[in-house]
Design an enzyme around this catalytic site. Structure first.
Site, short mmCIF file in Angstrom:
data_model
loop_
_atom_site.label_atom_id
_atom_site.label_comp_id
_atom_site.label_asym_id
_atom_site.label_seq_id
_atom_site.Cartn_x
_atom_site.Cartn_y
_atom_site.Cartn_z
CG ASN A 143 96.87 54.31 45.62
OD1 ASN A 143 96.40 55.17 46.34
ND2 ASN A 143 97.89 54.41 44.66
NE ARG A 191 80.71 67.85 54.99
CZ ARG A 191 79.74 67.19 55.15
NH1 ARG A 191 79.39 66.32 54.59
NH2 ARG A 191 78.52 67.50 55.98
CG HIS A 236 101.07 58.85 43.68
ND1 HIS A 236 101.34 58.09 42.52
CD2 HIS A 236 101.79 60.14 43.57
CE1 HIS A 236 102.01 58.87 41.57
NE2 HIS A 236 102.44 59.95 42.14
CG HIS A 247 95.44 62.48 46.25
ND1 HIS A 247 96.81 62.25 46.50
CD2 HIS A 247 95.34 62.87 44.90
CE1 HIS A 247 97.41 62.19 45.26
NE2 HIS A 247 96.56 62.42 44.25
CD GLU A 281 102.05 54.09 43.32
OE1 GLU A 281 101.84 52.98 42.98
OE2 GLU A 281 101.31 55.19 43.18
CB THR A 284 95.51 59.34 37.51
OG1 THR A 284 95.96 58.35 38.13
CG2 THR A 284 95.32 59.25 36.23
CG HIS A 305 97.11 53.37 35.81
ND1 HIS A 305 97.59 54.62 36.68
CD2 HIS A 305 96.29 53.86 35.15
CE1 HIS A 305 96.96 55.68 36.35
NE2 HIS A 305 95.99 55.45 35.25
N GLY A 310 93.81 51.16 43.47
CA GLY A 310 93.31 52.15 44.17
C GLY A 310 92.10 52.36 43.71
CG HIS A 311 89.59 55.03 40.30
ND1 HIS A 311 89.23 56.38 40.68
CD2 HIS A 311 88.75 54.77 39.28
CE1 HIS A 311 88.04 56.53 40.06
NE2 HIS A 311 87.86 55.61 39.06
#
Length: 237
Positions: free
Chosen positions: A7, A18, A43, A50, A70, A100, A190, A213-214
């Site tokens: 992700n 930025r 997502h 994002h 997603e 999230t 997740h 992802g995270h």
């Protein structure tokens, strides 16, 4: 082997913080695939904080592995996915202001709506997956909806595992066994991490894909993205 879909939302978050185009999202997706990842996940949310809808469209032109989008199937999301035709769409019931994803679908309460959405995407040749809490009744409901796969929401497992409670895997294992027995594919995602992914994979029957992802991006700050992708692939073998 369980497939690893990366992700890349966090890369878009960094870029957006930025302005401009650094880091370049498309180049990052291509690099991650080159390092061995078998899929790319995004997502997009309505506020585009994002992943932007334009990003989702642009990625279609460069992703050569599986492409998973997603999101909550609001009209704009349905139109986006229908126009892109990714490999897979994962339906997630997140509120527009959610930081999230924090819950799976109630496939019994929302049966009619989900059935309509699954039919819509399947008619366009898009594989469907429904984000679920580890609840046997919800798995049965997902089968009635007609989805191809489920994605088990693994936040509770990750939290419990970090506290040493390995029995937290049990409801996930039971749901996976049921899903396999009734012809549903099993994905998961997740808060899965290098710390907990191997135990999860070893105990979940027929785990087809994980979307991470995270944790993966955070771990890459220490080890480097190429190394981290390889570390996940090793644990998923």
């Amino acid at each position: 082997m369980t497939k690893l879909s990366v992700n890349i939302n966090k890369i878009a978050t960094l870029r957006n913080s930025r302005g401009g185009d650094v880091p370049n999202l498309l180049k990052f997706a291509q690099d991650v695939e080159g390092f061995g990842a078998q899929g790319i996940t995004v997502h997009p949310r309505p506020d585009e904080r994002h992943i932007r809808y334009a990003d989702a469209r642009d990625l279609k032109q460069v992703v050569t592995t599986e492409y998973n989008i997603e999101g909550n199937p609001i009209p704009s999301f349905v139109d986006l996915v229908s126009s892109i035709k990714p490999t897979q769409v994962t339906l997630v019931p997140d509120a527009e202001d959610a930081i999230t994803s924090n819950a799976g679908w109630d496939t019994l309460k929302h049966k009619s709506f989900l059935k309509e959405m699954v039919a819509e995407f399947n008619s366009k040749g898009i594989r469907t997956s429904i984000f679920l809490d580890p609840d046997l009744k919800k798995v049965e409901g997902a089968k009635e909806v007609g989805t191809d796969r489920i994605e088990l929401y693994t936040e509770d497992y990750a939290q419990q595992f970090a506290q040493g409670n390995t029995s937290a895997i049990e409801p996930y294992a039971k749901c996976a066994q049921l899903a396999n027995s009734i012809g549903l594919g099993v994905n998961a995602g997740h808060d899965l991490s290098l710390e907990n992914i191997r135990f999860f994979r070893e105990n979940i029957e027929g785990l087809l894909e994980v979307s991470i992802g995270h944790s993966l991006i955070s771990e890459s700050l220490y080890f480097g993205i190429e190394n981290v992708v390889q570390m996940y692939l090793h644990r998923l073998q």
